[in-house]
Scaffold this motif. Structure first.
Motif, PDB file in Angstrom:
ATOM      1  N   VAL B 153       0.679  -1.191   0.064  1.00 13.26           N
ATOM      2  CA  VAL B 153       0.148  -0.114  -0.261  1.00 13.26           C
ATOM      3  C   VAL B 153       0.945   1.122  -0.241  1.00 13.26           C
ATOM      4  O   VAL B 153       0.563   2.343  -0.726  1.00 13.26           O
ATOM      5  CB  VAL B 153      -1.158   0.006   1.177  1.00 13.26           C
ATOM      6  N   SER B 154       2.037   1.362   0.726  1.00 11.37           N
ATOM      7  CA  SER B 154       2.930   2.570   0.783  1.00 11.37           C
ATOM      8  C   SER B 154       3.377   2.914  -0.464  1.00 11.37           C
ATOM      9  O   SER B 154       3.642   3.994  -0.953  1.00 11.37           O
ATOM     10  CB  SER B 154       3.820   2.421   1.714  1.00 11.37           C
ATOM     11  N   ALA B 156       2.104   2.067  -3.374  1.00 14.68           N
ATOM     12  CA  ALA B 156       0.822   2.461  -4.182  1.00 14.68           C
ATOM     13  C   ALA B 156       0.537   3.887  -3.858  1.00 14.68           C
ATOM     14  O   ALA B 156       0.160   4.694  -5.017  1.00 14.68           O
ATOM     15  CB  ALA B 156      -0.376   1.491  -3.949  1.00 14.68           C
ATOM     16  N   ALA B 157       0.678   4.103  -2.530  1.00 14.24           N
ATOM     17  CA  ALA B 157       0.397   5.694  -2.123  1.00 14.24           C
ATOM     18  C   ALA B 157       1.249   6.467  -2.787  1.00 14.24           C
ATOM     19  O   ALA B 157       1.185   7.680  -3.097  1.00 14.24           O
ATOM     20  CB  ALA B 157       0.471   5.623  -0.668  1.00 14.24           C
ATOM     21  N   LEU B 158       2.576   6.271  -2.651  1.00 14.08           N
ATOM     22  CA  LEU B 158       3.894   6.929  -3.186  1.00 14.08           C
ATOM     23  C   LEU B 158       3.559   7.140  -4.695  1.00 14.08           C
ATOM     24  O   LEU B 158       3.630   8.295  -5.208  1.00 14.08           O
ATOM     25  CB  LEU B 158       5.213   6.649  -2.943  1.00 14.08           C
TER      26      LEU B 158
END
Lengths: 197, 197
Positions: B153-154, B156-158
DNA sequence: TGTGAAAGTTTAGTCGTTGCGCTTATTTAG
DNA sequence: CTAAATAAGCGCAACGACTAAACTTTCACA
């Protein structure tokens, strides 16, 4: 107080409801693109022109208009509990809104509706638009909360990123965990430049 | 090697160019919504059917297709100079792409074109779509660079945040400064969870 | 009770977009 | 060199979302 409206407004609301019901039913049965706006109007037994007097477009048929969504977003920042950072407050607000919906997760219609929206580009985009609509207001709220100028770029960035985080969370099986991971980026980054907020 | 194509392909490219030229000219003169697709076809002296054989839609008329945009984005992460963090690499890449365009800032047509795109919702949205198209690929590239699972997820977030940052930068008078402020959030947040990347 | 606003209807139209069958020009192969 | 295959382009008709205009019905309210 339970019936503050006359027969006229009741009928109007009823027509609107008929349209929304017909639309959801047909979209779930055949798929969004396989249903014409005329089909919806026919099932609701009104003319197409009437449909467009009630809804701004085909996509709007399946969304209840949340008028105070923006106010809630701004309030989440302004009235956050002391000691809580702005990214934390936003994460909580988004998760809350999400779990409010998820209460209905037992209702099979809810999960079907969610799938419909996520799998239909037109609906996915529309929902995203409605959500990110309030970016400017959120930017102002953040800027005011930290005493920054109204057009401060880092405030605008935080607003944009926090709003974008929602769809990242939405498509994940574990919303809480996904939110934590996505917002960790924002919390640490924000703390570095705006300590104590 | 300078003329590897036959007469056929040359003519095809020429009509395509005529269409693009006519479209840009008319859109700048009258505004996007005040120009019909038929008007463009008429000025380019082709039929409407032919127009749609060359362009996937009205909005595509004003954008040259960058096929290797995705590859460049992935390469920016994969081949970043040692010691440079991923957010830094992405910021540089975006700024570079931006200043590549800005070279033409002396050309008045460039600034007019930019204004047209930013002030026309349909074009603004289309450009944003074309840009964020490669989010999945960028997510994979980041995940691979740090040895995280593909659906982390991190990462994807970046990816999402970095791509979104572009339009934040685009609308600001000082791209370099805006990029620094927007990416500061990401760099510090990223460093906290992925030290050394 | 009657008057005016608002809901709804019909009709006709615009605009982007696609499918179909046709002509014409270019390429390729025999 | 010629014939068949290929592809560009054309006109036309249609579809779907959406709007404007002129008209009828219905209800609220003075």
């Amino acid at each position: 107080m339970t019936e503050p409206t006359g027969r006229r407004e009741r009928k109007k609301a009823q027509t609107r409801q008929s349209l929304a019901d017909a639309a959801l039913k047909l979209f779930l049965e055949r798929g969004y693109d396989q249903v014409g706006v005329k089909d919806v109007a026919d099932v609701a037994d009104v003319s197409v022109t009437t449909l467009f007097k009630h809804f701004s477009g085909k996509e709007a048929l399946v969304f209840d208009q949340d008028d105070d969504l923006e106010a809630a977003l701004v309030a989440a920042v302004r009235d956050r509990t002391p000691g809580q950072s702005i990214p934390q407050a936003l994460r909580e607000h988004i998760l809350l809104k999400q779990t409010q919906f998820a209460v209905h997760a037992t209702d099979p219609r809810f999960t079907d509706f969610t799938r419909l929206v996520q799998e239909t580009p037109a609906l996915r985009d529309y929902a995203h638009r409605m959500w990110t609509r309030h970016e400017a207001a959120l930017t102002r709220a953040i800027a005011e909360a930290v005493g920054a100028p109204e057009d401060d770029v880092s405030c605008a960035a935080l607003a944009r990123f926090a709003l974008e985080a929602r769809s990242l969370i939405l498509r994940h099986a574990e919303p809480r965990q996904a939110a934590d991971e996505a917002f960790a980026l924002l919390e640490h980054g924000w703390a570095a430049s705006h300590p104590g907020n």
